[in-house]
Design an enzyme around this catalytic site. Structure first.
Site, PDB file in Angstrom:
ATOM      1  N   GLU A 226       0.814  -1.205   0.000  1.00 12.80           N
ATOM      2  CA  GLU A 226       0.000   0.000   0.000  1.00 12.80           C
ATOM      3  C   GLU A 226       0.860   1.273   0.000  1.00 12.80           C
ATOM      4  OE1 GLU A 226      -0.381  -2.609   1.914  1.00 12.80           O
ATOM      5  OE2 GLU A 226      -2.492  -3.104   2.248  1.00 12.80           O
ATOM      6  N   LEU A 227       1.982   1.220   0.735  1.00 13.84           N
ATOM      7  CA  LEU A 227       2.814   2.418   0.835  1.00 13.84           C
ATOM      8  C   LEU A 227       3.440   2.771  -0.513  1.00 13.84           C
ATOM      9  CD1 LEU A 227       3.934   4.620   2.651  1.00 13.84           C
ATOM     10  CD2 LEU A 227       5.865   3.117   3.184  1.00 13.84           C
ATOM     11  N   LYS A 228       3.831   1.743  -1.245  1.00 16.41           N
ATOM     12  CA  LYS A 228       4.396   1.969  -2.577  1.00 16.41           C
ATOM     13  C   LYS A 228       3.393   2.712  -3.462  1.00 16.41           C
ATOM     14  CE  LYS A 228       5.383  -0.613  -6.805  1.00 16.41           C
ATOM     15  NZ  LYS A 228       6.764  -0.192  -7.114  1.00 16.41           N
TER      16      LYS A 228
ATOM     17  N   ASP B  10      26.459 -14.660 -15.838  1.00 14.75           N
ATOM     18  CA  ASP B  10      26.485 -13.389 -15.104  1.00 14.75           C
ATOM     19  C   ASP B  10      26.626 -13.607 -13.608  1.00 14.75           C
ATOM     20  OD1 ASP B  10      26.055 -11.779 -17.389  1.00 14.75           O
ATOM     21  OD2 ASP B  10      23.895 -12.126 -17.289  1.00 14.75           O
TER      22      ASP B  10
ATOM     23  N   GLU C 248      28.268  -8.813  -3.484  1.00 15.97           N
ATOM     24  CA  GLU C 248      27.220  -8.533  -2.514  1.00 15.97           C
ATOM     25  C   GLU C 248      27.217  -9.497  -1.322  1.00 15.97           C
ATOM     26  OE1 GLU C 248      23.756  -7.729  -4.766  1.00 15.97           O
ATOM     27  OE2 GLU C 248      22.533  -8.846  -3.343  1.00 15.97           O
TER      28      GLU C 248
ATOM     29  N   CYS D  10      28.569  -6.011 -12.442  1.00 17.45           N
ATOM     30  CA  CYS D  10      28.343  -4.595 -12.637  1.00 17.45           C
ATOM     31  C   CYS D  10      28.380  -3.812 -11.346  1.00 17.45           C
ATOM     32  CB  CYS D  10      27.043  -4.335 -13.384  1.00 17.45           C
ATOM     33  SG  CYS D  10      25.709  -5.394 -12.930  1.00 17.45           S
TER      34      CYS D  10
ATOM     35  N   GLU E 276      31.572  -3.154 -15.222  1.00 18.51           N
ATOM     36  CA  GLU E 276      31.211  -1.741 -15.253  1.00 18.51           C
ATOM     37  C   GLU E 276      32.479  -0.918 -15.073  1.00 18.51           C
ATOM     38  OE1 GLU E 276      27.884  -0.775 -12.765  1.00 18.51           O
ATOM     39  OE2 GLU E 276      28.715   1.188 -12.295  1.00 18.51           O
TER      40      GLU E 276
ATOM     41  N   HIS F 105      23.106   3.601 -17.382  1.00 20.23           N
ATOM     42  CA  HIS F 105      22.083   4.057 -16.433  1.00 20.23           C
ATOM     43  C   HIS F 105      21.429   5.362 -16.839  1.00 20.23           C
ATOM     44  CE1 HIS F 105      24.691   1.313 -14.124  1.00 20.23           C
ATOM     45  NE2 HIS F 105      23.532   0.886 -13.702  1.00 20.23           N
TER      46      HIS F 105
HETATM   47  N1  GLN Z   1      22.655 -10.359 -18.898  1.00 20.51           N
HETATM   48  C1  GLN Z   1      21.996  -9.467 -18.016  1.00 20.51           C
HETATM   49  C2  GLN Z   1      21.409  -8.299 -18.806  1.00 20.51           C
HETATM   50  O1  GLN Z   1      21.978  -7.907 -19.761  1.00 20.51           O
HETATM   51  C3  GLN Z   1      22.931  -8.949 -16.962  1.00 20.51           C
HETATM   52  C4  GLN Z   1      22.220  -8.078 -15.964  1.00 20.51           C
HETATM   53  C5  GLN Z   1      23.073  -7.618 -14.818  1.00 20.51           C
HETATM   54  O2  GLN Z   1      24.268  -7.556 -14.875  1.00 20.51           O
HETATM   55  N2  GLN Z   1      22.485  -7.217 -13.728  1.00 20.51           N
HETATM   56  O3  GLN Z   1      20.398  -7.747 -18.451  1.00 20.51           O
HETATM   57 ZN    ZN Z   2      25.346  -5.674 -15.214  1.00 21.08          ZN
END
Ligand code: GLN
Ligand code: ZN
Length: 738
Positions: free
Chosen positions: A16-18, A583, A589, A627, A649, A678
């Protein structure tokens, strides 16, 4: 007080908040409407916790965007550039930016998938308590409902360690230098809370489970000595979570006047031993975090009871709690009506976890905690089977791939996804809702793949992709096809602001019943003479963005996912796909907060990747992609993955990463992103050429790849075409005159 929780989801059982916040942003409603929904959600949480029989109830766990940003507002640490705005306009400008005024930086909250807004502080930052301070207001709001609460605050020490120096701050300035000034404001706030009738306050200091040096521990204890010595204040619960507190930090805190400390006994089982060695805790209250606040499994209450018992004798009183805030789990399992009952019976979301605490408390009082009926898995550790390295040396593979693939120097490619257009999303939604059948859906996806292949041929890219139109999400897509994974309908968790994610649940042994990507990839390959790159999500990322079973060690689960991927890779190879990308954007993380734990993590994480990718012939080229631009502590691990080509990246850091990787001994192919995806901005040929020439100073041309920073799925077609066309031209120019 015998049971409590450190925090609760704020988004509402139906997000709901979203929706209320996004309506406000879009101008569909006003601030009063947003306020009304927010107040209703807070009231629902408080009354729900009271009705569940929870001992003490937290407040100020609500936020319109983020609790760290709320703290910035509370102590008036707002940067000058937002000061011309007021109220919600100012708040949301800091959170998400407005035209010509970028937002504050956002980053991950420890090793969770929650993101906070990073405070920007300088030597001139003057803190002060704002009028209408939110923790006081929420305390009084709950009190108005007849509910006594314990306001939760981000602790001053954690706040400063999570802050960064403002861009114009002089070199050497550290936000922690401001601790004394900030403690002044906290002292004032505690006084005001006491005046309002608050009996207890919770100060969250999760940074104390990380690596702290002696100076930091000194500053931490000094701050709490001051707060503890205040004559007019509520009793203080200092909350630690996400790991084990060091003996030094705990000793420092126990020597202050604070009344209670919480310890995370789920992520930091070593906490009981550390606490047992701190005699100063004898007169205090310890809050035992025995119910996992970060995962979705029903507790084994016998085990939780034992964990609780390990603290008895160390402190004057021991109370029961969650290991951390429940912010990190979905709201209510009762919303799930179509989950497999065998999976469902093993789960507990936030609401169920509160009930578990209350039940555990009653059982402990009666002396009989009950073991949950959850299926206990194998406990023996995963054993790598010795097949996790490529058979031959990198140089031999390099030559074999060069001969087979015939690619030019500075080969051009993309990271995988192409723009996810409204039509693609509609086809997926129509298919899910049964408005189009499987054949209709497949036809729509094939048409999109054909379009993406044609476009890449026109652009003269060297290694093509199928564009990933069939993927809703890079983890969910595979989770839906692997056995051992389940999806929820409403299992949303806040990632940042109004953005919520619905992680799949990895509940059992992971196996691959059928090929997952082979059809789409071979279809794409059938349309072109150029190589099409197969595209998979790696084992670590498959775990990082899911809720993972906790009845066997994580490395063992990673091993199972890796074997499933290994089969997929073998099928792709057998179907004639010569380049396969796996990937791993989440590799960094999951890195544990303590340096001492890094090697063990990286060993299994790298091992899982190698297990997945090492079954191929020398001529088959394995790519990986990550990335984020700061590799720091994992830079060595990138080489250990032993992918033939790694794309990373790099555009925003001006290719610095290429040098870092080179210095760390990385010698395989490298594709430093030459432009930032981005932003919708189209990069010029010249800037991408400049990036390539910079990279060529450390990497030979036959190992340098040319690609964007990340996938293109969030971009539109016009800018994508223009940017990729410039990218190919840049590569051609550099090839012609290196
Ligand atoms: N192969 C994915 C894409 O191109 C890689 C996404 C990612 O690095 N988060 O969307
Ligand atoms: Zn990426």
């Amino acid at each position: 007080m015998t049971t409590t929780i450190l925090g609760y989801p704020r988004i509402g059982a139906r997000r709901e908040l979203k929706f209320a916040t996004e309506d406000y942003w879009a101008g569909r409603t006003d601030a009063a409407a947003l306020d009304e929904i927010a107040a209703r959600l807070r009231a629902e949480v408080w009354t729900g916790l009271r009705d569940a029989g929870l001992g003490t109830i937290p407040s100020n766990t609500f936020s319109l965007y983020d609790q760290v940003l709320d703290t910035t507002v509370l102590v008036d640490a707002v940067s000058d550039r937002y000061r011309h705005l007021e109220g919600l306009d100012r708040y949301f400008a800091m959170a998400r930016g407005v035209q010509d005024l970028p937002a504050l930086e956002m980053t991950k909250w420890f090793d969770t998938n929650y993101h906070y807004i990073v405070p920007e502080l300088g030597p001139d930052t003057r803190f002060g308590l704002v009028d209408g301070a939110k923790p006081i207001a929420e305390y009084l709001e709950a009190k108005g409902l007849g509910i006594e609460t314990r306001p939760v605050l981000v602790g001053p020490f954690t706040y400063l360690l999570l802050a960064k120096a403002a861009p114009d701050a002089p070199d050497g300035f550290r936000p922690l230098d401001l601790l004394d000034r900030l403690v002044d404001v906290y002292a004032e706030l505690l006084g005001r809370l006491a005046e309002a009738g608050t009996g207890w306050v919770q100060l969250d200091e999760p940074v104390v489970t990380g690596d702290l040096d002696d100076e930091e521990i000194g500053a931490l204890s000094a701050a709490y000595r001051r707060l503890g010595a205040l004559s007019r204040r509520p009793e203080i619960l200092l909350a630690t979570y996400f790991g084990t507190v060091s003996a030094e930090a705990l000793t420092g805190l126990a020597g202050t006047g604070i009344e209670a400390i919480s310890l995370d006994l789920v992520t930091g089982p070593g906490n009981a031993d550390v606490a047992a060695g701190v005699p100063e805790l004898a007169g205090k209250t310890l809050v035992a975090g025995v119910i996992d606040g970060r995962n979705v499994w029903k507790a084994d209450r016998a085990r939780a009871g034992q964990a609780y018992a390990t603290l008895l004798g160390t402190a004057a009183r021991v109370e029961l709690s969650t290991s951390c805030s429940l912010l990190h789990v979905p709201v209510d399992l009762d919303s799930e009506t179509s989950l497999d009952p065998r999976v469902r019976e093993r789960l507990a979301f936030a609401r169920q976890k509160v009930a578990e605490l209350v039940a555990l408390d009653a059982e402990l009082a009666a002396g009989t905690p009950e073991a949950a009926q959850s299926a206990a898995g194998g406990t023996e550790d995963a054993l790598w089977r010795g097949d996790d390295s490529r058979r031959t040396d990198r140089a031999v593979r390099f030559a074999a791939q060069r001969a087979k693939l015939g690619l030019p120097d500075l080969a051009t490619t993309t990271i995988g996804s192409f723009p996810q257009t409204a039509e693609i999303r509609k086809a997926r939604a129509d298919h899910k809702a049964g408005r189009i059948d499987d054949a209709g859906y497949a036809a729509a996806m094939r048409a999109e793949i054909a379009h993406v292949i044609r476009l890449q041929e026109e652009l003269a890219l060297d290694v093509l992709v199928h564009g990933e139109p069939e993927r809703n999400d890079m983890v969910q897509y595979f989770a839906e096809q692997l056995d051992g994974y389940a999806a929820t309908e409403h299992g949303w968790v806040q990632s940042y602001g109004t953005r919520c994610v619905r992680p799949p649940i990895l509940h059992g042994d992971v196996t691959r019943p059928a090929p997952m990507t082979v059809e789409w990839t071979t279809y794409a390959q059938s349309l072109t003479g150029k190589p099409v790159k197969g595209m998979l999500t790696g084992p670590v990322t498959m775990l990082a963005w899911s809720f993972v079973r906790d009845d066997q060690p994580l490395p063992r689960t990673a091993h199972q996912v890796a074997l499933a991927l290994r089969e997929e890779i073998a099928d792709l190879e057998a179907a004639g796909i010569g380049i396969i990308q796996v990937d791993e954007p989440a590799l960094r993380e999951l890195l544990p907060p303590r340096r001492a734990d890094h090697d063990a993590y990286l060993a299994w994480a790298v091992g899982a990747f190698r297990l997945a990718t090492s079954g191929v012939a020398d001529t088959t080229q394995i790519h990986t992609h990550m990335c984020y631009s700061e590799f720091g502590e994992i830079i060595g691990a990138i080489g250990a993955l032993d992918a033939d080509v790694t794309s990373v990246e790099a555009a925003r850091s001006h290719m610095e990463l290429v040098t870092d990787l080179h210095d760390a001994g990385y010698a395989n192919g490298i594709g430093p992103g030459v432009y930032d995806i981005h932003s919708p901005r189209v990069p010029t040929v010249e800037e991408m050429e400049a990036n390539l020439r910079r990279a060529l100073k450390v990497v030979p041309a036959d190992r340098l790849w040319v690609n964007p920073d990340c996938g293109l799925k969030t971009r539109g077609y016009p800018e994508t075409k223009a940017a990729l066309s410039n990218l190919v031209t840049a590569a051609q120019n550099v090839r012609a005159t290196p």
